[in-house]
Design a protein around this motif. Sequence first.
Motif, PDB file in Angstrom:
ATOM      1  N   LEU A 241     -55.466  63.549  49.449  1.00 38.94           N
ATOM      2  CA  LEU A 241     -56.897  63.381  49.214  1.00 38.94           C
ATOM      3  C   LEU A 241     -57.342  64.144  47.970  1.00 38.94           C
ATOM      4  CD1 LEU A 241     -58.512  63.480  52.781  1.00 38.94           C
ATOM      5  CD2 LEU A 241     -58.318  61.520  51.242  1.00 38.94           C
ATOM      6  N   ARG A 242     -56.806  65.334  47.783  1.00 40.08           N
ATOM      7  CA  ARG A 242     -57.146  66.083  46.565  1.00 40.08           C
ATOM      8  C   ARG A 242     -56.614  65.363  45.337  1.00 40.08           C
ATOM      9  NH1 ARG A 242     -59.645  70.492  48.073  1.00 40.08           N
ATOM     10  NH2 ARG A 242     -59.099  71.565  50.016  1.00 40.08           N
ATOM     11  N   GLN A 243     -55.424  64.789  45.453  1.00 34.86           N
ATOM     12  CA  GLN A 243     -54.872  64.005  44.351  1.00 34.86           C
ATOM     13  C   GLN A 243     -55.752  62.794  44.055  1.00 34.86           C
ATOM     14  OE1 GLN A 243     -50.689  62.907  44.794  1.00 34.86           O
ATOM     15  NE2 GLN A 243     -51.073  60.992  43.718  1.00 34.86           N
ATOM     16  N   ASP A 244     -56.431  62.299  45.067  1.00 35.29           N
ATOM     17  CA  ASP A 244     -57.304  61.142  44.910  1.00 35.29           C
ATOM     18  C   ASP A 244     -58.716  61.532  44.481  1.00 35.29           C
ATOM     19  OD1 ASP A 244     -56.136  58.640  45.162  1.00 35.29           O
ATOM     20  OD2 ASP A 244     -57.376  58.066  46.859  1.00 35.29           O
ATOM     21  N   GLY A 245     -58.950  62.826  44.254  1.00 41.85           N
ATOM     22  CA  GLY A 245     -60.242  63.268  43.753  1.00 41.85           C
ATOM     23  C   GLY A 245     -61.270  63.582  44.813  1.00 41.85           C
ATOM     24  N   VAL A 246     -60.841  63.706  46.070  1.00 38.89           N
ATOM     25  CA  VAL A 246     -61.773  64.073  47.147  1.00 38.89           C
ATOM     26  C   VAL A 246     -61.882  65.589  47.165  1.00 38.89           C
ATOM     27  CG1 VAL A 246     -62.230  63.995  49.622  1.00 38.89           C
ATOM     28  CG2 VAL A 246     -61.163  62.033  48.484  1.00 38.89           C
TER      29      VAL A 246
ATOM     30  N   SER B 258     -57.862  59.265  40.120  1.00 35.58           N
ATOM     31  CA  SER B 258     -56.500  59.291  40.641  1.00 35.58           C
ATOM     32  C   SER B 258     -55.532  58.608  39.691  1.00 35.58           C
ATOM     33  CB  SER B 258     -56.453  58.590  42.005  1.00 35.58           C
ATOM     34  OG  SER B 258     -55.137  58.472  42.474  1.00 35.58           O
ATOM     35  N   ASP B 259     -54.255  59.037  39.736  1.00 30.75           N
ATOM     36  CA  ASP B 259     -53.214  58.296  39.036  1.00 30.75           C
ATOM     37  C   ASP B 259     -53.059  56.907  39.622  1.00 30.75           C
ATOM     38  OD1 ASP B 259     -52.665  60.381  37.314  1.00 30.75           O
ATOM     39  OD2 ASP B 259     -51.047  61.199  38.548  1.00 30.75           O
TER      40      ASP B 259
ATOM     41  N   VAL C  88     -51.542  50.608  41.714  1.00 35.08           N
ATOM     42  CA  VAL C  88     -51.638  50.306  40.285  1.00 35.08           C
ATOM     43  C   VAL C  88     -51.893  51.614  39.544  1.00 35.08           C
ATOM     44  CG1 VAL C  88     -52.831  49.006  38.505  1.00 35.08           C
ATOM     45  CG2 VAL C  88     -52.584  48.026  40.809  1.00 35.08           C
ATOM     46  N   PHE C  89     -50.864  52.125  38.869  1.00 36.51           N
ATOM     47  CA  PHE C  89     -51.010  53.366  38.119  1.00 36.51           C
ATOM     48  C   PHE C  89     -51.813  53.118  36.849  1.00 36.51           C
ATOM     49  CE2 PHE C  89     -47.573  54.408  40.908  1.00 36.51           C
ATOM     50  CZ  PHE C  89     -47.624  55.775  41.068  1.00 36.51           C
ATOM     51  N   SER C  90     -52.393  54.186  36.348  1.00 29.96           N
ATOM     52  CA  SER C  90     -53.228  54.069  35.148  1.00 29.96           C
ATOM     53  C   SER C  90     -52.449  53.516  33.968  1.00 29.96           C
ATOM     54  CB  SER C  90     -53.828  55.438  34.796  1.00 29.96           C
ATOM     55  OG  SER C  90     -52.800  56.405  34.630  1.00 29.96           O
TER      56      SER C  90
END
Length: 395
Positions: free
Chosen positions: A171-176, A64-65, A27-29
Amino acid sequence: METQLSAARVSIRKGKAKPFWYGHPLVFSGAIQKVDGSPEAGECVDVLDQNGNRIGWGVFNPHSDYRVRLLCLAEENAPDYAIQDLVKRRLEEAVLVRRSLGLPSDETNAYRLFNSEGDRLSGLTIDCFGDVLVVASSALWVEKYRAEIEAAMRDVIKPRVIVWRQVNAPLRQDGVSEIIQTISEETVTVRELGVNYQVALGAGQKTGFYFDQRENRALIRSLAHGRSVLDVCCYTGGFALNAARGGATNVVAVDSSAPAIENAKANAALNGIEDVEFICADAIEAMQGAEGANLVVLDPPKLARTERDLHRAIPYYRELNKAALECLGTGGLLFTCSCSAAVSVDLFLEMLRDAAHDAHRRISLLKITRAAADHPLVPAFPEGDYLKCFLVAVA
């Protein structure tokens, strides 16, 4: 026992809910109308359509987007927000699917056990190496619930060892922000199609081995008899070793990575295969200097991570395939691959057409193949269709 969460609610914009009803997991923002409550990263949330109907539940990520990864549809009647129970259920389903495919077997004890979105848990990938499981974690929720996931794995699979590998880019794209490189000295010897491979589980690409090409390696084995084979971007030597097993008269394997070549040589020795020549060289330079090949396998690494990379990737694919086709005369076969989801079948075929024109070759498409059957796809998530391979004949 897991704590039951009181889920916040994410409402989908009008006209945007259909893919999620059908099982699209991301589910994108931009698809979200509003968020009720203040969910934290990794917290479970309900997902509702514009009329307030409950589609299912998933995990929220404000960084994350992919604002919500939808893990469970309401129609499944699974316990709400119980991550460990859900992972156990999904693993049991995945095991049944692999058993229906004859995995594991005497000939193959290493395979993809769990395929992220294809097995309905986006961000979680698990490969089986005999009695060792290797996790490729590519989502914040997978990191947050690592203990619950590992407990479910031990309950269902009962592995000797679990190796946990973090996949940096997603993971970086997901904010980790804190990513710890896996340090594992675990090395295993596994079988695929009766060929043995030594795999260092804390090193190499993906989880240490590319299981998605298993059925394609079997195809090359079936085509290799009496042929001179050139395996370009050979990595662990899978195509080359299967070509040798299939009765090829000559096999040359090329990779630009010296460690990959050493690993491929070790795998050849492990199987008592002595008639494969391994060369550390640039792919195009190796093909330009090749003579006498009548079966070329071209399996480069991912060249386009997103559509934004296509303007660079397609010209390089064209150059690679031109060089491959120039190696081949009438009756020659090219098996050429793309592991980039951003590269569609139509776009790759256009590139092949242009490469054949550049090489002054006439080609016919014989077959299009994809990832092995232990890499299932969900029809609602076509983005998961990443590997495309094309067998063409030179006329």
